[in-house]
Design a protein around this motif. Structure first.
Motif, short mmCIF file in Angstrom:
data_model
loop_
_atom_site.label_atom_id
_atom_site.label_comp_id
_atom_site.label_asym_id
_atom_site.label_seq_id
_atom_site.Cartn_x
_atom_site.Cartn_y
_atom_site.Cartn_z
N GLY A 42 15.64 4.31 1.26
CA GLY A 42 14.97 4.24 -0.03
C GLY A 42 14.32 5.55 -0.43
O GLY A 42 13.33 5.58 -1.16
N GLU B 111 4.42 7.35 -2.01
CA GLU B 111 5.19 6.14 -2.30
C GLU B 111 6.30 5.93 -1.25
O GLU B 111 6.50 4.82 -0.76
CB GLU B 111 5.80 6.24 -3.69
CG GLU B 111 6.58 5.02 -4.10
CD GLU B 111 7.17 5.17 -5.49
OE1 GLU B 111 8.33 4.80 -5.66
OE2 GLU B 111 6.46 5.65 -6.39
N GLU B 112 7.00 7.00 -0.90
CA GLU B 112 8.06 6.90 0.11
C GLU B 112 7.47 6.55 1.47
O GLU B 112 8.04 5.77 2.22
CB GLU B 112 8.83 8.22 0.20
CG GLU B 112 9.68 8.50 -1.01
CD GLU B 112 10.23 9.91 -1.04
OE1 GLU B 112 11.24 10.12 -1.71
OE2 GLU B 112 9.64 10.81 -0.40
N HIS B 113 6.31 7.12 1.77
CA HIS B 113 5.65 6.83 3.04
C HIS B 113 5.31 5.34 3.13
O HIS B 113 5.53 4.71 4.16
CB HIS B 113 4.39 7.68 3.15
CG HIS B 113 3.75 7.65 4.50
ND1 HIS B 113 3.73 6.55 5.31
CD2 HIS B 113 3.09 8.61 5.18
CE1 HIS B 113 3.08 6.82 6.41
NE2 HIS B 113 2.69 8.05 6.37
N ARG B 114 4.81 4.78 2.06
CA ARG B 114 4.48 3.35 2.04
C ARG B 114 5.74 2.50 2.22
O ARG B 114 5.72 1.50 2.94
CB ARG B 114 3.79 2.98 0.74
CG ARG B 114 2.38 3.49 0.66
CD ARG B 114 1.72 3.09 -0.63
NE ARG B 114 0.37 3.64 -0.69
CZ ARG B 114 -0.23 3.98 -1.80
NH1 ARG B 114 0.38 3.84 -2.97
NH2 ARG B 114 -1.45 4.48 -1.76
N HIS B 115 6.82 2.90 1.57
CA HIS B 115 8.08 2.16 1.69
C HIS B 115 8.58 2.18 3.14
O HIS B 115 8.95 1.16 3.70
CB HIS B 115 9.14 2.75 0.76
CG HIS B 115 10.49 2.14 0.93
ND1 HIS B 115 10.80 0.89 0.46
CD2 HIS B 115 11.60 2.60 1.55
CE1 HIS B 115 12.04 0.61 0.78
NE2 HIS B 115 12.56 1.64 1.44
N VAL B 116 8.57 3.35 3.74
CA VAL B 116 9.05 3.50 5.12
C VAL B 116 8.15 2.73 6.08
O VAL B 116 8.62 2.13 7.05
CB VAL B 116 9.14 4.99 5.50
CG1 VAL B 116 9.33 5.18 6.99
CG2 VAL B 116 10.27 5.66 4.74
N GLY C 17 6.80 0.01 5.75
CA GLY C 17 7.13 -1.41 5.73
C GLY C 17 8.47 -1.75 6.36
O GLY C 17 8.87 -2.91 6.39
N ARG C 18 9.17 -0.77 6.85
CA ARG C 18 10.51 -0.98 7.41
C ARG C 18 10.50 -0.72 8.91
O ARG C 18 10.39 0.42 9.35
CB ARG C 18 11.52 -0.04 6.75
CG ARG C 18 11.71 -0.17 5.26
CD ARG C 18 12.90 -1.02 4.89
NE ARG C 18 14.12 -0.73 5.60
CZ ARG C 18 15.10 0.05 5.16
NH1 ARG C 18 14.98 0.66 3.99
NH2 ARG C 18 16.19 0.22 5.87
#
Length: 109
Positions: free
Chosen positions: A32, A70-75, A77-78
């Motif tokens: 993402g 934003e990318e850090h938050r997405h990662v 959660g994975r």
């Protein structure tokens, strides 16, 4: 959830560069994360020039990428990505946490 294959590419600019770019794009897409074509091209060249033979492309990229908040938050959660990005750069992780904390304080004021 998309599984990320454990692959390595041969650092060879003539033969491997197009497949390296494709592999980097696939990894970023599965995570993402958005980067420009020129960024992907530069990263494939860096991998071809400097990677230790057998280094997985996704590990090489993960240790060199700077994530936005934003990318850090997405990662975060994975689970399948946390081991790659979780401690790749603890200074940047700490800095992002500080920025997020300050922005929450600023919004509350």
């Amino acid at each position: 959830m998309t599984a990320i294959a454990e692959t390595t590419a041969t650092p060879d600019l003539e033969v491997g560069a197009p497949s390296l770019r494709e592999e980097i794009r696939a990894f970023l897409e599965s995570a993402g994360i958005t980067r420009s074509k020129s960024w992907v091209h530069r990263m494939s060249r860096k991998y071809a020039r400097t990677a230790i033979p057998g280094t997985p492309v996704r590990l090489f990229v993960a240790t060199r990428i700077v994530l936005s908040l934003e990318e850090h938050r997405h990662v975060a959660g994975r689970a399948d990505l946390q081991h790659l990005f979780g401690h790749a750069d603890p200074t940047a992780t700490t800095a992002l946490a500080n920025v997020a904390r300050e922005s929450r304080r600023g919004a509350a004021a």
